[in-house]
Design a protein around this motif. Structure first.
Motif, PDB file in Angstrom:
ATOM      1  N   SER A 217       0.864  -1.178   0.000  1.00 26.61           N
ATOM      2  CA  SER A 217       0.000   0.000   0.000  1.00 26.61           C
ATOM      3  C   SER A 217       0.902   1.229   0.000  1.00 26.61           C
ATOM      4  O   SER A 217       1.529   1.565   1.006  1.00 26.61           O
ATOM      5  N   LEU A 218       0.974   1.894  -1.148  1.00 31.37           N
ATOM      6  CA  LEU A 218       1.969   2.944  -1.365  1.00 31.37           C
ATOM      7  C   LEU A 218       1.297   4.310  -1.508  1.00 31.37           C
ATOM      8  O   LEU A 218       0.479   4.521  -2.405  1.00 31.37           O
ATOM      9  N   SER A 219       1.653   5.217  -0.612  1.00 33.82           N
ATOM     10  CA  SER A 219       1.107   6.569  -0.676  1.00 33.82           C
ATOM     11  C   SER A 219       2.151   7.581  -1.132  1.00 33.82           C
ATOM     12  O   SER A 219       1.811   8.656  -1.622  1.00 33.82           O
ATOM     13  N   GLY A 220       3.419   7.259  -0.942  1.00 32.12           N
ATOM     14  CA  GLY A 220       4.473   8.221  -1.203  1.00 32.12           C
ATOM     15  C   GLY A 220       4.919   8.944   0.046  1.00 32.12           C
ATOM     16  O   GLY A 220       5.860   9.745   0.018  1.00 32.12           O
ATOM     17  N   GLY A 221       4.220   8.675   1.178  1.00 33.72           N
ATOM     18  CA  GLY A 221       4.609   9.263   2.451  1.00 33.72           C
ATOM     19  C   GLY A 221       5.812   8.543   3.045  1.00 33.72           C
ATOM     20  O   GLY A 221       6.304   7.546   2.507  1.00 33.72           O
ATOM     21  N   TYR A 222       6.269   9.026   4.189  1.00 37.18           N
ATOM     22  CA  TYR A 222       7.517   8.529   4.763  1.00 37.18           C
ATOM     23  C   TYR A 222       7.463   7.040   5.105  1.00 37.18           C
ATOM     24  O   TYR A 222       8.437   6.304   4.891  1.00 37.18           O
ATOM     25  N   ASP A 223       6.354   6.583   5.656  1.00 37.28           N
ATOM     26  CA  ASP A 223       6.267   5.171   6.047  1.00 37.28           C
ATOM     27  C   ASP A 223       6.355   4.255   4.840  1.00 37.28           C
ATOM     28  O   ASP A 223       7.131   3.293   4.821  1.00 37.28           O
ATOM     29  N   SER A 224       5.536   4.524   3.838  1.00 38.99           N
ATOM     30  CA  SER A 224       5.457   3.604   2.706  1.00 38.99           C
ATOM     31  C   SER A 224       6.725   3.633   1.857  1.00 38.99           C
ATOM     32  O   SER A 224       7.141   2.602   1.320  1.00 38.99           O
ATOM     33  N   VAL A 225       7.372   4.805   1.742  1.00 33.22           N
ATOM     34  CA  VAL A 225       8.608   4.826   0.940  1.00 33.22           C
ATOM     35  C   VAL A 225       9.763   4.162   1.688  1.00 33.22           C
ATOM     36  O   VAL A 225      10.678   3.607   1.063  1.00 33.22           O
ATOM     37  N   LEU A 226       9.725   4.196   3.025  1.00 35.04           N
ATOM     38  CA  LEU A 226      10.750   3.476   3.775  1.00 35.04           C
ATOM     39  C   LEU A 226      10.586   1.973   3.572  1.00 35.04           C
ATOM     40  O   LEU A 226      11.567   1.239   3.408  1.00 35.04           O
ATOM     41  N   LEU A 227       9.338   1.500   3.549  1.00 37.17           N
ATOM     42  CA  LEU A 227       9.096   0.088   3.233  1.00 37.17           C
ATOM     43  C   LEU A 227       9.520  -0.230   1.804  1.00 37.17           C
ATOM     44  O   LEU A 227      10.087  -1.296   1.539  1.00 37.17           O
ATOM     45  N   LEU A 228       9.238   0.689   0.892  1.00 39.72           N
ATOM     46  CA  LEU A 228       9.651   0.514  -0.501  1.00 39.72           C
ATOM     47  C   LEU A 228      11.168   0.355  -0.586  1.00 39.72           C
ATOM     48  O   LEU A 228      11.684  -0.516  -1.305  1.00 39.72           O
ATOM     49  N   HIS A 229      11.872   1.174   0.157  1.00 38.21           N
ATOM     50  CA  HIS A 229      13.334   1.094   0.218  1.00 38.21           C
ATOM     51  C   HIS A 229      13.788  -0.279   0.712  1.00 38.21           C
ATOM     52  O   HIS A 229      14.713  -0.897   0.145  1.00 38.21           O
ATOM     53  N   LEU A 230      13.139  -0.788   1.755  1.00 33.84           N
ATOM     54  CA  LEU A 230      13.532  -2.082   2.320  1.00 33.84           C
ATOM     55  C   LEU A 230      13.219  -3.235   1.369  1.00 33.84           C
ATOM     56  O   LEU A 230      14.003  -4.186   1.257  1.00 33.84           O
ATOM     57  N   LEU A 231      12.089  -3.170   0.687  1.00 36.92           N
ATOM     58  CA  LEU A 231      11.749  -4.220  -0.281  1.00 36.92           C
ATOM     59  C   LEU A 231      12.775  -4.275  -1.400  1.00 36.92           C
ATOM     60  O   LEU A 231      13.209  -5.367  -1.822  1.00 36.92           O
ATOM     61  N   ASN A 232      13.175  -3.112  -1.913  1.00 38.21           N
ATOM     62  CA  ASN A 232      14.193  -3.074  -2.968  1.00 38.21           C
ATOM     63  C   ASN A 232      15.550  -3.548  -2.454  1.00 38.21           C
ATOM     64  O   ASN A 232      16.254  -4.301  -3.119  1.00 38.21           O
TER      65      ASN A 232
END
Length: 468
Positions: A160-175
């Motif tokens: 669930s991606l909003s572009g906010g700090y929480d979701s982009v930090l998760l995006l960073h970890l997934l990558n």
């Protein structure tokens, strides 16, 4: 259960699952809720010498009587939550995260006392070099990612991606850990987060699913049989129900084989990182709580702040954790539970939360340390996205100071059944017309939430008539 001789007259029924510590002695029974985030709720029902312990209200096979005092407290709060351990029902209480309840007998009736077994204590550290904390924070984030990877197994992540700090930090970890994922966003067409999340997914060459909430779609969903069942299923009488994720969950359920996917969100990740007005929370915490959560003096007087810490700032943080974060976040995820969709919240982790008690309090101000990590230790795509997000939020908050209602409607995507129809059907049966009109005029948001609750416990008869 083996109990001591002095409490053998207690009729104790336990219907509890994990994350619970139950200890009996010669004169008392103690139960501790070890879950810090409210994912595993604990309810207790008392009737003279009978004690029922359960994680789900629906498991308590008793005739529950609505408590008008609890409902009144709920209606006076825009965040729509009953304060402290109260629920909507007499004799039924909720043991909040990190609390211990002690039950004993007095005059052949059960009495209880609530104590705080887990509290968040901010650090007094004067080491103001953020680089001294980066290694520990990075290691904790890596562990969160490994836990997520293990839990997901062969399943693909739906982030669930909003572009906010929480979701982009998760995006960073997934990558960073090469965890397979696709991204998902939902909301109204004017929600700025959707194009931002679409751009992020495109930058990483990932599949992105967008669900737009439009009037006809929400009309159909809100009158669907499954939504009626959801209203009657899990709105437990102590915090506001969250329906925003229900249509998103329906979409995922319809378009994906949910056995092959795991929904992941960044719920609660940046609260302790400083997602609050630092100076108000630190210098005037009780005034700030009243303003931020729209609580009046009547409700403020019902809150036991003294048990939440030694300093005012500790009391503020622990109130937010127990009364808002744990309750609100749990209800946001209820639609997924109802629909049988498995989800995972990596930031609901003890090591992650306790990390914030080791850094200087000043690092929480305006999410300083959180932003420092993202701006210095993630890639350029994420840095650029968070910069855009921050600028948009500043613009929105500026306009919100002029029109709070417009801000809420732009920023959030809650949807409700038609309030006018429901008021006509139920208004006279709940409270006086003048009282309900006042509540709706002052606080439409909370009124909608309350009506949802009332429908939940009205056995569904009038609900079906209203929605059909």
């Amino acid at each position: 259960m083996k109990i001591g001789s002095a409490i053998c007259l207690m009729d104790i029924i336990t219907l509890l699952k994990d994350k619970t510590t139950l200890i009996s002695s010669d004169n008392a029974v103690k139960i501790t809720n070890n879950d810090m985030y409210g994912l595993e709720r604990i309810y207790f029902y008392i009737d003279k010498n009978k004690l029922i312990l359960a994680n789900d209200i629906n498991d308590i096979n008793e005739d529950l009587v609505l408590d008008e005092e609890g409902i009144n407290l709920y209606l006076q709060s825009a965040v729509g939550m009953v304060i402290n351990n109260k629920t909507f029902f007499k004799n039924l209480y909720m043991l909040r995260c990190g609390e211990t309840a002690t039950f004993s007998l007095k005059d052949n009736s059960i009495v209880f006392n609530i104590t705080q077994s887990k509290l968040f204590k901010p650090s007094n550290s004067n080491d103001n070099n953020p680089n001294h904390y980066i290694s520990e924070f990075s290691n904790i984030l890596d562990q969160l990612a490994l836990h997520l990877k293990k839990y997901a197994g062969d399943r693909t992540i739906i982030l669930s991606l909003s572009g906010g700090y929480d979701s982009v930090l998760l995006l960073h970890l997934l990558n960073r850990h090469n965890i397979p994922y696709i991204t998902f966003s939902y909301g109204t067409v004017n929600n700025f987060e959707i194009p931002l999340s679409q751009s992020l997914a495109k930058a990483y060459d990932k599949e992105h699913i967008t669900l737009y909430y439009y009037d006809d779609y929400l009309h159909d969903i809100s009158r669907s049989e499954s939504f009626k069942q959801f209203l009657l299923w899990g709105h437990e009488g102590c915090v506001q129900p969250e329906t925003a994720m229900f249509p998103a969950g329906c979409y995922i359920k319809t378009h994906f084989n949910t056995d092959d996917y795991l929904v992941v969100g960044g719920f609660g990740g940046d609260f302790l990182a400083g997602k609050f007005d630092f100076h108000k929370a630190y210098n005037n915490p009780f005034v700030y709580i009243r303003e931020k959560r729209f609580l009046n003096d009547n409700i403020m007087n019902c809150i036991d702040f003294d048990c939440l810490g030694t300093t005012n700032f500790e009391k503020y943080l622990n109130w937010e954790l127990k009364e808002y974060q744990s309750k609100m976040r749990t209800n946001e995820l209820k639609p997924l539970s109802f629909l049988g969709i498995d989800y995972y919240c990596p930031f609901f982790n003890d090591d992650y939360y306790m990390f914030w008690s080791t850094i200087p309090i000043s690092f929480m101000e305006n999410r300083y340390f959180y932003k420092y990590y993202i701006n210095n230790f993630t890639d350029d795509i994420i840095k650029q996205a968070t910069n855009v997000y921050e600028k948009i939020m500043i613009l929105l908050k500026t306009s919100a100071s002029k029109n709070v209602t417009a801000f809420r409607e732009t920023r959030y995507n809650d949807f409700y059944v038609n309030l006018t129809e429901i008021y006509k059907a139920f208004g006279n049966n709940i409270f006086s017309d003048d009282f309900m009109r006042t509540i709706m005029d002052v606080n439409y948001y909370a009124a909608c939430k309350f009506i949802d609750f009332w429908l939940t416990y009205n056995k569904g008869d009038n609900l079906c008539k209203t929605l059909n």
